[in-house]
Design a protein around this motif. Sequence first.
Motif, PDB file in Angstrom:
ATOM      1  N   GLU A  74       6.205  -1.801  -1.115  1.00  0.00           N
ATOM      2  CA  GLU A  74       6.008  -1.191   0.197  1.00  0.00           C
ATOM      3  C   GLU A  74       5.877   0.329   0.084  1.00  0.00           C
ATOM      4  OE1 GLU A  74       5.515  -2.706   2.968  1.00  0.00           O
ATOM      5  OE2 GLU A  74       6.112  -4.764   2.513  1.00  0.00           O
ATOM      6  N   MET A  75       6.697   0.957  -0.759  1.00  0.00           N
ATOM      7  CA  MET A  75       6.618   2.404  -0.923  1.00  0.00           C
ATOM      8  C   MET A  75       5.309   2.813  -1.607  1.00  0.00           C
ATOM      9  SD  MET A  75       9.345   3.602   0.521  1.00  0.00           S
ATOM     10  CE  MET A  75       9.649   5.270  -0.081  1.00  0.00           C
ATOM     11  N   ASP A  76       4.899   2.058  -2.612  1.00  0.00           N
ATOM     12  CA  ASP A  76       3.623   2.334  -3.280  1.00  0.00           C
ATOM     13  C   ASP A  76       2.466   2.233  -2.294  1.00  0.00           C
ATOM     14  OD1 ASP A  76       4.982   2.687  -5.637  1.00  0.00           O
ATOM     15  OD2 ASP A  76       4.417   0.752  -6.509  1.00  0.00           O
ATOM     16  N   ALA A  77       2.511   1.231  -1.425  1.00  0.00           N
ATOM     17  CA  ALA A  77       1.434   1.018  -0.462  1.00  0.00           C
ATOM     18  C   ALA A  77       1.311   2.181   0.516  1.00  0.00           C
ATOM     19  CB  ALA A  77       1.669  -0.283   0.310  1.00  0.00           C
ATOM     20  N   ARG A  78       2.398   2.928   0.688  1.00  0.00           N
ATOM     21  CA  ARG A  78       2.385   4.077   1.601  1.00  0.00           C
ATOM     22  C   ARG A  78       2.171   5.397   0.866  1.00  0.00           C
ATOM     23  NH1 ARG A  78       4.780  -0.087   3.420  1.00  0.00           N
ATOM     24  NH2 ARG A  78       4.879  -0.554   5.660  1.00  0.00           N
ATOM     25  N   GLY A  79       1.845   5.325  -0.411  1.00  0.00           N
ATOM     26  CA  GLY A  79       1.479   6.514  -1.172  1.00  0.00           C
ATOM     27  C   GLY A  79       2.627   7.255  -1.811  1.00  0.00           C
ATOM     28  N   TYR A  80       3.843   6.732  -1.717  1.00  0.00           N
ATOM     29  CA  TYR A  80       4.981   7.413  -2.338  1.00  0.00           C
ATOM     30  C   TYR A  80       4.983   7.138  -3.850  1.00  0.00           C
ATOM     31  CZ  TYR A  80       6.785   8.083   2.394  1.00  0.00           C
ATOM     32  OH  TYR A  80       6.936   8.447   3.706  1.00  0.00           O
ATOM     33  N   ARG A  81       5.234   8.188  -4.612  1.00  0.00           N
ATOM     34  CA  ARG A  81       5.262   8.073  -6.075  1.00  0.00           C
ATOM     35  C   ARG A  81       6.707   7.949  -6.546  1.00  0.00           C
ATOM     36  NH1 ARG A  81       5.979  11.937  -9.786  1.00  0.00           N
ATOM     37  NH2 ARG A  81       5.669  13.571  -8.205  1.00  0.00           N
ATOM     38  N   TYR A  82       6.957   6.999  -7.435  1.00  0.00           N
ATOM     39  CA  TYR A  82       8.315   6.787  -7.936  1.00  0.00           C
ATOM     40  C   TYR A  82       8.707   7.915  -8.882  1.00  0.00           C
ATOM     41  CZ  TYR A  82      12.376   4.649 -10.127  1.00  0.00           C
ATOM     42  OH  TYR A  82      13.642   4.410 -10.589  1.00  0.00           O
ATOM     43  N   ASP A  83       9.879   8.504  -8.625  1.00  0.00           N
ATOM     44  CA  ASP A  83      10.412   9.588  -9.456  1.00  0.00           C
ATOM     45  C   ASP A  83      11.892   9.285  -9.680  1.00  0.00           C
ATOM     46  OD1 ASP A  83      11.460  11.899 -10.561  1.00  0.00           O
ATOM     47  OD2 ASP A  83      10.230  13.237  -9.340  1.00  0.00           O
ATOM     48  N   GLU A  84      12.229   8.877 -10.870  1.00  0.00           N
ATOM     49  CA  GLU A  84      13.602   8.466 -11.156  1.00  0.00           C
ATOM     50  C   GLU A  84      14.584   9.629 -11.118  1.00  0.00           C
ATOM     51  OE1 GLU A  84      16.127   6.106 -14.659  1.00  0.00           O
ATOM     52  OE2 GLU A  84      13.995   6.557 -14.919  1.00  0.00           O
ATOM     53  N   LYS A  85      14.150  10.835 -11.499  1.00  0.00           N
ATOM     54  CA  LYS A  85      15.080  11.949 -11.672  1.00  0.00           C
ATOM     55  C   LYS A  85      15.212  12.827 -10.430  1.00  0.00           C
ATOM     56  CE  LYS A  85      14.503  12.228 -16.699  1.00  0.00           C
ATOM     57  NZ  LYS A  85      14.135  13.105 -17.838  1.00  0.00           N
ATOM     58  N   THR A  86      14.105  13.247  -9.846  1.00  0.00           N
ATOM     59  CA  THR A  86      14.166  14.183  -8.716  1.00  0.00           C
ATOM     60  C   THR A  86      13.313  13.702  -7.538  1.00  0.00           C
ATOM     61  OG1 THR A  86      12.371  15.498  -9.667  1.00  0.00           O
ATOM     62  CG2 THR A  86      14.654  16.172 -10.184  1.00  0.00           C
ATOM     63  N   PRO A  87      13.667  12.573  -6.939  1.00  0.00           N
ATOM     64  CA  PRO A  87      12.867  12.066  -5.816  1.00  0.00           C
ATOM     65  C   PRO A  87      13.158  12.837  -4.526  1.00  0.00           C
ATOM     66  CG  PRO A  87      14.764  10.663  -6.144  1.00  0.00           C
ATOM     67  CD  PRO A  87      14.801  11.684  -7.259  1.00  0.00           C
ATOM     68  N   ASP A  88      12.200  12.819  -3.616  1.00  0.00           N
ATOM     69  CA  ASP A  88      12.410  13.391  -2.284  1.00  0.00           C
ATOM     70  C   ASP A  88      13.249  12.443  -1.425  1.00  0.00           C
ATOM     71  OD1 ASP A  88      10.746  15.539  -2.977  1.00  0.00           O
ATOM     72  OD2 ASP A  88       8.962  14.406  -2.373  1.00  0.00           O
ATOM     73  N   LEU A  89      12.983  11.147  -1.568  1.00  0.00           N
ATOM     74  CA  LEU A  89      13.700  10.108  -0.826  1.00  0.00           C
ATOM     75  C   LEU A  89      14.410   9.187  -1.798  1.00  0.00           C
ATOM     76  CD1 LEU A  89      11.094   8.985   1.875  1.00  0.00           C
ATOM     77  CD2 LEU A  89      13.244  10.184   2.318  1.00  0.00           C
ATOM     78  N   LYS A  90      15.599   8.747  -1.404  1.00  0.00           N
ATOM     79  CA  LYS A  90      16.297   7.719  -2.162  1.00  0.00           C
ATOM     80  C   LYS A  90      16.459   6.483  -1.271  1.00  0.00           C
ATOM     81  CE  LYS A  90      18.899  10.752  -5.265  1.00  0.00           C
ATOM     82  NZ  LYS A  90      20.258  11.107  -5.781  1.00  0.00           N
ATOM     83  N   VAL A  91      16.237   5.316  -1.867  1.00  0.00           N
ATOM     84  CA  VAL A  91      16.307   4.063  -1.122  1.00  0.00           C
ATOM     85  C   VAL A  91      17.592   3.329  -1.462  1.00  0.00           C
ATOM     86  CG1 VAL A  91      15.176   1.859  -0.631  1.00  0.00           C
ATOM     87  CG2 VAL A  91      13.791   3.897  -1.111  1.00  0.00           C
ATOM     88  N   ASN A  92      18.295   2.897  -0.416  1.00  0.00           N
ATOM     89  CA  ASN A  92      19.512   2.107  -0.566  1.00  0.00           C
ATOM     90  C   ASN A  92      19.358   0.844   0.273  1.00  0.00           C
ATOM     91  OD1 ASN A  92      22.077   1.394  -1.363  1.00  0.00           O
ATOM     92  ND2 ASN A  92      23.141   2.844  -0.042  1.00  0.00           N
ATOM     93  N   PHE A  93      20.057  -0.221  -0.096  1.00  0.00           N
ATOM     94  CA  PHE A  93      20.002  -1.440   0.727  1.00  0.00           C
ATOM     95  C   PHE A  93      21.304  -2.214   0.602  1.00  0.00           C
ATOM     96  CE2 PHE A  93      17.860  -2.363  -3.309  1.00  0.00           C
ATOM     97  CZ  PHE A  93      18.516  -3.503  -3.748  1.00  0.00           C
ATOM     98  N   GLN A  94      21.578  -3.000   1.641  1.00  0.00           N
ATOM     99  CA  GLN A  94      22.818  -3.771   1.732  1.00  0.00           C
ATOM    100  C   GLN A  94      22.570  -5.025   2.546  1.00  0.00           C
ATOM    101  OE1 GLN A  94      25.395  -4.959   0.644  1.00  0.00           O
ATOM    102  NE2 GLN A  94      27.073  -3.524   1.045  1.00  0.00           N
ATOM    103  N   ALA A  95      23.384  -6.059   2.301  1.00  0.00           N
ATOM    104  CA  ALA A  95      23.323  -7.301   3.067  1.00  0.00           C
ATOM    105  C   ALA A  95      24.716  -7.637   3.571  1.00  0.00           C
ATOM    106  CB  ALA A  95      22.783  -8.441   2.205  1.00  0.00           C
ATOM    107  N   VAL A  96      24.793  -8.093   4.828  1.00  0.00           N
ATOM    108  CA  VAL A  96      26.070  -8.402   5.468  1.00  0.00           C
ATOM    109  C   VAL A  96      25.955  -9.740   6.176  1.00  0.00           C
ATOM    110  CG1 VAL A  96      27.759  -7.673   7.212  1.00  0.00           C
ATOM    111  CG2 VAL A  96      26.624  -5.958   5.792  1.00  0.00           C
ATOM    112  N   VAL A  97      27.028 -10.533   6.107  1.00  0.00           N
ATOM    113  CA  VAL A  97      27.103 -11.813   6.820  1.00  0.00           C
ATOM    114  C   VAL A  97      28.226 -11.742   7.833  1.00  0.00           C
ATOM    115  CG1 VAL A  97      27.629 -14.272   6.600  1.00  0.00           C
ATOM    116  CG2 VAL A  97      26.146 -13.168   4.923  1.00  0.00           C
TER     117      VAL A  97
END
Length: 203
Positions: A74-97
């Motif tokens: 999804e991020m690639d499709a929106r033109g965001y480039r993956y940068d492991e060391k110094t990204p502009d955005l960081k993605v987090n996710f969680q699941a809850v029941v």
Amino acid sequence: MNNMQRLIRPFMVAVAACVMLAACASGPRVRTDYDPTANFSQYRTWGWYSPIAMEQAGYSSWVSERIKANVQREMDARGYRYDEKTPDLKVNFQAVVQERSDVYSMPRSDVAWAYSYRARSYVAVPVWYDETMVSNYTEGTLTVDLVDAAKNRMVWTGDAIGRIGARRTPEERAVDVDASVAAIFSKYPYSAGNGQPLPLPAR
């Protein structure tokens, strides 16, 4: 609870929470929120938040890896480039029941018997009333957060929410995970370096 149970429990919760209503025609219910002060035009790269909330037990699972693959697509499709060391955005996710209850009224009809002095007998009298019903169910929520890396501040979040149904195969759950992540990002209106939100598809 022993150490093994403590490690396995987060994984089982994650699996259960991802078994959404994605397989149904309506899909999961999606809600989003964002920071109105954020400048989305400054974000061009992304990476993973550490530690990822779903992997706080210290290891990944096929569910978290599946979510990661979907997020990257999804991020690639929106033109965001993956940068492991110094990204502009960081993605987090969680699941809850969570266990939920719905209370609603169901119209009912019945017959009451009353004595009629005119007829000198008992007669049937129709009666209408509302019966209170309670439905108990299990609800799963998958949350994806986008965090401004420089400020360590969440700027956008999306939830996919749905009832957890009967037991499903791993292959079916994988499809549910794919659909849940896609449903969340269908509500994300930005692309890399563009601060103007794009029109979202109708759902």
